[in-house]
Every structure is written in structure tokens, then in C-alpha cells.
Design a protein around this motif. Sequence first.
Motif, PDB file in Angstrom:
ATOM      1  N   THR A   1     -18.311  16.649  -8.111  1.00 13.97           N
ATOM      2  CA  THR A   1     -19.676  17.067  -8.462  1.00 13.97           C
ATOM      3  C   THR A   1     -20.660  15.932  -8.196  1.00 13.97           C
ATOM      4  N   ILE A   2     -20.301  14.750  -8.656  1.00 11.89           N
ATOM      5  CA  ILE A   2     -21.210  13.606  -8.497  1.00 11.89           C
ATOM      6  C   ILE A   2     -21.381  13.247  -7.013  1.00 11.89           C
ATOM      7  N   ASN A   3     -20.271  13.246  -6.282  1.00 13.53           N
ATOM      8  CA  ASN A   3     -20.360  12.922  -4.854  1.00 13.53           C
ATOM      9  C   ASN A   3     -21.203  13.940  -4.079  1.00 13.53           C
ATOM     10  N   PHE A   4     -20.974  15.202  -4.349  1.00 13.26           N
ATOM     11  CA  PHE A   4     -21.750  16.246  -3.662  1.00 13.26           C
ATOM     12  C   PHE A   4     -23.227  16.173  -4.066  1.00 13.26           C
ATOM     13  N   TYR A   5     -23.431  15.838  -5.335  1.00 16.47           N
ATOM     14  CA  TYR A   5     -24.813  15.753  -5.828  1.00 16.47           C
ATOM     15  C   TYR A   5     -25.545  14.602  -5.144  1.00 16.47           C
ATOM     16  N   ARG A   6     -24.866  13.451  -5.078  1.00 13.25           N
ATOM     17  CA  ARG A   6     -25.495  12.277  -4.445  1.00 13.25           C
ATOM     18  C   ARG A   6     -25.801  12.529  -2.980  1.00 13.25           C
ATOM     19  N   ARG A   7     -24.972  13.346  -2.328  1.00 10.49           N
ATOM     20  CA  ARG A   7     -25.221  13.644  -0.914  1.00 10.49           C
ATOM     21  C   ARG A   7     -26.211  14.797  -0.742  1.00 10.49           C
ATOM     22  N   ASN A   8     -26.744  15.252  -1.866  1.00 15.96           N
ATOM     23  CA  ASN A   8     -27.736  16.322  -1.811  1.00 15.96           C
ATOM     24  C   ASN A   8     -27.170  17.665  -1.364  1.00 15.96           C
ATOM     25  N   TYR A   9     -25.854  17.842  -1.447  1.00 17.18           N
ATOM     26  CA  TYR A   9     -25.270  19.129  -1.076  1.00 17.18           C
ATOM     27  C   TYR A   9     -25.537  20.162  -2.165  1.00 17.18           C
ATOM     28  N   ILE A  10     -25.551  19.679  -3.402  1.00 13.08           N
ATOM     29  CA  ILE A  10     -25.640  20.619  -4.530  1.00 13.08           C
ATOM     30  C   ILE A  10     -26.633  20.114  -5.574  1.00 13.08           C
ATOM     31  N   GLU A  11     -27.041  21.048  -6.410  1.00 16.87           N
ATOM     32  CA  GLU A  11     -27.875  20.658  -7.554  1.00 16.87           C
ATOM     33  C   GLU A  11     -27.166  20.973  -8.864  1.00 16.87           C
ATOM     34  N   GLY A  12     -25.942  21.526  -8.758  1.00 14.09           N
ATOM     35  CA  GLY A  12     -25.252  21.851  -9.997  1.00 14.09           C
ATOM     36  C   GLY A  12     -23.836  22.320  -9.757  1.00 14.09           C
ATOM     37  N   LEU A  13     -23.197  22.718 -10.855  1.00 13.47           N
ATOM     38  CA  LEU A  13     -21.779  23.093 -10.833  1.00 13.47           C
ATOM     39  C   LEU A  13     -21.591  24.462 -11.481  1.00 13.47           C
ATOM     40  N   PHE A  14     -20.818  25.318 -10.806  1.00 12.68           N
ATOM     41  CA  PHE A  14     -20.399  26.595 -11.388  1.00 12.68           C
ATOM     42  C   PHE A  14     -18.885  26.518 -11.495  1.00 12.68           C
ATOM     43  N   LEU A  15     -18.382  26.426 -12.718  1.00  9.42           N
ATOM     44  CA  LEU A  15     -16.956  26.154 -12.905  1.00  9.42           C
ATOM     45  C   LEU A  15     -16.271  27.265 -13.696  1.00  9.42           C
ATOM     46  N   SER A  16     -15.234  27.822 -13.073  1.00  7.61           N
ATOM     47  CA  SER A  16     -14.441  28.847 -13.731  1.00  7.61           C
ATOM     48  C   SER A  16     -12.980  28.404 -13.679  1.00  7.61           C
ATOM     49  N   SER A  17     -12.066  29.214 -14.197  1.00  5.27           N
ATOM     50  CA  SER A  17     -10.666  28.790 -14.146  1.00  5.27           C
ATOM     51  C   SER A  17      -9.709  29.936 -14.451  1.00  5.27           C
ATOM     52  N   GLY A  18      -8.515  29.842 -13.865  1.00  2.00           N
ATOM     53  CA  GLY A  18      -7.392  30.642 -14.342  1.00  2.00           C
ATOM     54  C   GLY A  18      -6.950  30.027 -15.669  1.00  2.00           C
ATOM     55  N   ILE A  19      -5.995  30.655 -16.309  1.00  2.00           N
ATOM     56  CA  ILE A  19      -5.613  30.167 -17.649  1.00  2.00           C
ATOM     57  C   ILE A  19      -4.226  29.533 -17.573  1.00  2.00           C
ATOM     58  N   PHE A  20      -4.167  28.203 -17.749  1.00  2.00           N
ATOM     59  CA  PHE A  20      -2.827  27.645 -17.892  1.00  2.00           C
ATOM     60  C   PHE A  20      -2.528  27.391 -19.360  1.00  2.00           C
ATOM     61  N   LYS A  21      -1.291  27.675 -19.714  1.00  2.00           N
ATOM     62  CA  LYS A  21      -0.777  27.559 -21.100  1.00  2.00           C
ATOM     63  C   LYS A  21      -1.445  28.554 -22.050  1.00  2.00           C
ATOM     64  N   ASN A  22      -2.701  28.289 -22.424  1.00  2.00           N
ATOM     65  CA  ASN A  22      -3.399  29.225 -23.314  1.00  2.00           C
ATOM     66  C   ASN A  22      -4.913  28.983 -23.201  1.00  2.00           C
ATOM     67  N   ALA A  23      -5.679  29.804 -23.912  1.00  3.29           N
ATOM     68  CA  ALA A  23      -7.144  29.758 -23.755  1.00  3.29           C
ATOM     69  C   ALA A  23      -7.713  28.385 -24.120  1.00  3.29           C
ATOM     70  N   ASP A  24      -7.314  27.853 -25.277  1.00  3.18           N
ATOM     71  CA  ASP A  24      -7.898  26.584 -25.735  1.00  3.18           C
ATOM     72  C   ASP A  24      -7.508  25.408 -24.831  1.00  3.18           C
ATOM     73  N   TYR A  25      -6.275  25.407 -24.362  1.00  8.18           N
ATOM     74  CA  TYR A  25      -5.802  24.321 -23.491  1.00  8.18           C
ATOM     75  C   TYR A  25      -6.682  24.251 -22.229  1.00  8.18           C
ATOM     76  N   THR A  26      -6.989  25.415 -21.672  1.00  8.22           N
ATOM     77  CA  THR A  26      -7.812  25.459 -20.454  1.00  8.22           C
ATOM     78  C   THR A  26      -9.274  25.143 -20.770  1.00  8.22           C
ATOM     79  N   MET A  27      -9.740  25.755 -21.823  1.00  5.51           N
ATOM     80  CA  MET A  27     -11.159  25.582 -22.188  1.00  5.51           C
ATOM     81  C   MET A  27     -11.467  24.117 -22.523  1.00  5.51           C
ATOM     82  N   GLU A  28     -10.500  23.459 -23.156  1.00  2.00           N
ATOM     83  CA  GLU A  28     -10.707  22.063 -23.538  1.00  2.00           C
ATOM     84  C   GLU A  28     -10.988  21.211 -22.289  1.00  2.00           C
ATOM     85  N   ARG A  29     -10.287  21.549 -21.175  1.00  2.00           N
ATOM     86  CA  ARG A  29     -10.514  20.808 -19.918  1.00  2.00           C
ATOM     87  C   ARG A  29     -11.875  21.131 -19.313  1.00  2.00           C
TER      88      ARG A  29
END
Length: 418
Positions: A96-124
Motif C-alpha cells: 500500500t505504501i509503495n503504491f501510494y508513494r508511486r502515485n498508483y493509488i490513493e487508498g486500499l480496498f481490502l477483503s479476505s477469505g476466512i482462515f481458521k475463523n472470523a476473528d482470526y482473519t478479522m484481527e489481521r
Amino acid sequence: MNFDRIKQKLSVLSDAAKYDVSCSSSGSKRANKNKGLGDTNGMGICHTYTEDGRCVSLLKILLTNVCIYDCAYCVSRKSNDVKREAFTVKEVVDLTINFYRRNYIEGLFLSSGIFKNADYTMERLVRIAKKLRTEEKFNGYIHLKTIPGCSNELMHEAGLYADRVSVNIELPTESGLKLLAPDKKREDMIKPMQYVKNTLLQVKDERKVIKSTPKFVPAGQSTQMIIGATPETDRQIILTANHFYTNMNLKRVYYSGYVPVLADSRLPATTMQVPMLRENRLYQADWLMRFYGFKADEILEAEHPDLDTEIDPKLAWALRNMDQFPVDVNKADLHMILRVPGIGLHSARKIVAARKFNKLNAEQLKKLGIALNRAKYFLHWPGIYQSKDYTSNSIRAMILQDSHSKYHRMNNPQLQLF
Ligand code: SF4
């Protein structure tokens, strides 16, 4: 950082993220000229629009496409034989930081599959947002797709660091969810939404007294529904969207036409692509609810449960309610002017402001930039008299004839919006 390895992960995890439409994505290609970190080549960059209409580019990725669930419609489902990858927290932050510094992006859209359980993934997911904000001092846009069933504590932390959070309700009805995503429960989606809604209200009150109260999801929450994987009518879909707008104060509901990539007896055949037009009509109906004062069951009545593919939902409503037209352009209230086909939000406000000074006629309406080709069948002004021979069928035929000939003249592939 191993650039080749990161590039490999990026290729898998941005491709898997493309099925999520709740950031209004479109591809972007940007070559790497300075031997920097890879090139985007369309990988993971999408565009979204802010509240004030600005277009921003986002890095759109999954944290992982590993998943313990088996949702029938999803390429990342555990039974699907695809290459699996997972970023570390640090890798997402650095990207995110590298892409931001290169002006490729202005932000992050982050989703995920679920490993182990909901809280384990969400915590990351939360750790990534927190690191970006507190250690990297990143002030760009962050949209976190939260994990259904995660704890309130993690939702709270997510809200402190993300601009927007969302939980996908996935399918318009609970029976659809049971059929295609049997591991998921509707209440696991409702609970985090409810938590965000209540906390937003609480923070709003606290900020009135203590200005320094930390912001909480300043861009609000949204959700997404998959359309066409289950047999719901457009009316059921719009009523569900309305329920969530009303009860959860959602900023947006996104409608994602089911993309048939997997063969499964519970799903439509892989040759059955949901027409773009259906998505488009649902977004038009959604706009009518959010900005034009229409109620969900006015747009789609029980006798007409699906949106008309030939004409937009506002025109369809007007043709079903000809007893309410023509409306007097010089007297009707804003609510009714907004219901005239061919008059948008902006134009309706201009009409109401301009008629304070002058009685409006065709000339003045044209000067205000109002296109009368549709509106003329539903409006009344001095000097114009509606033909008694007009019926909803004849108006529909004339408008369709007009728009078809205009389509051929201009060869314009875009749908006419209102
Ligand atoms: S939980 Fe999400 S990532 Fe996992 S199979 Fe279902 S839709 Fe796909």
C-alpha cells in the motif's frame, strides 16, 4: 521483499478480489518505468467515487483466498481447485505504501477469505489498517470488508482506522443464503452492521460534547448482494435493499450480477450470464429510493415484480400512474417534479428555483437545460395542452421510437439514465 513472490501473490489475490463490486471498480494499467516494485498492469487497481464525486484509485486485493467456507458462487470456496495465496500483514502494508508513494493509488480496498475463523482473519485485517494509520501515518482511503461473525471489539477497532467498512449480505434472501452458503448465518452479517450503526450514532452524539472523540467509519457502511445466482425477483431484491438502508443506515447497497465460473447443481448453468442491463436497472431503482423519494413498493408492485428492461423504472412508474400526470411545472411541489420522467435531481431543483421569478414555459425550460423529449408527455405549462389521445401505451411507444432512432443516430452504447 521478494518482488517476484509478491508479484505472484498480487496476481492471484487481486484477481480473486475482482468479483467484489462494492468499490465500483474498473481496470487500470500503469507500466513500471523505474524498476520499482513490479507494475500494476491492471493488477489490483480499481477506481471508486468519494462522497463529493472525486474519483480515487484503490489497491483492491484479498488478504488471502484461502477459505474454510464453501459458498457455491465463490471462486475462493474451499472445494474449488485454485492456487491459494496469502499476504502477511507487513506485505499488505508495504504494498500500500509503495503504491501510494508511486502515485498508483490513493487508498486500499481490502477483503479476505476466512482462515481458521472470523476473528482470526478479522484481527489481521484490523492490524493492517492500524499499522497503516499509526505507524505509516497513512491518510489515504481505507475500505475494509469485514468478516461476518467477528467480535464487536474487532469491529470497533476496524471502525477507528477504516474510512468505510462493509459486510456482504451475499444473497437477497435468507433461503438463498441457506442454499448457496450453508456455512454462513444471516445474523452473523446483521450483528456487525448493527454494531456499526449504533456506534456511529453514539459517536455522533459524543462529538457534539467532546470534539476530540475519535472518528468512526467516516464514510459509513455498505453491503453487496449477488444477483441472479438465486431466483429472487427484482422486487425482493429492492425490498431487501430498502430494509438495510432503513434499518442499518447504509450508505450504499451494491448489486453484483452473478458471474458463472463454477458448475454446481444449485447454481444457474455456467452459460447463463446475468445481463448487465439487470444490474443497471437495479441501480436506477436504488437511486429512485435514495434520491427521488420513491418507496420500494412503488417502484416494484407485487403485480410487477421485475424491472422493465426496455424502459427505466421512473418512466415505468409514471406510465403505470398516468392519473397523476400531467403536473403543472409552475405549481407542482418538488416531490412531484422529481417524478417526471426526463427530469433529474439537478433539473428539478433548477425548475423550483427559477419559477419564483417567472412563469416557466417551453422556451425557459429549454434555457434551463431541461430535455423535453420525455418530460413533455408528463408536464403542463401555459400554452401546451396534452392530447387526450395519449395513453400509457402510446407514450411508451413514442419514447421508445425516439430513443431507438437517437441510439442509431448517435451509435451511443450507454443506457439513458432517467
Ligand atoms: S466466505 Fe467469502 S471467500 Fe469464503 S467461500 Fe464464502 S464468499 Fe468465498
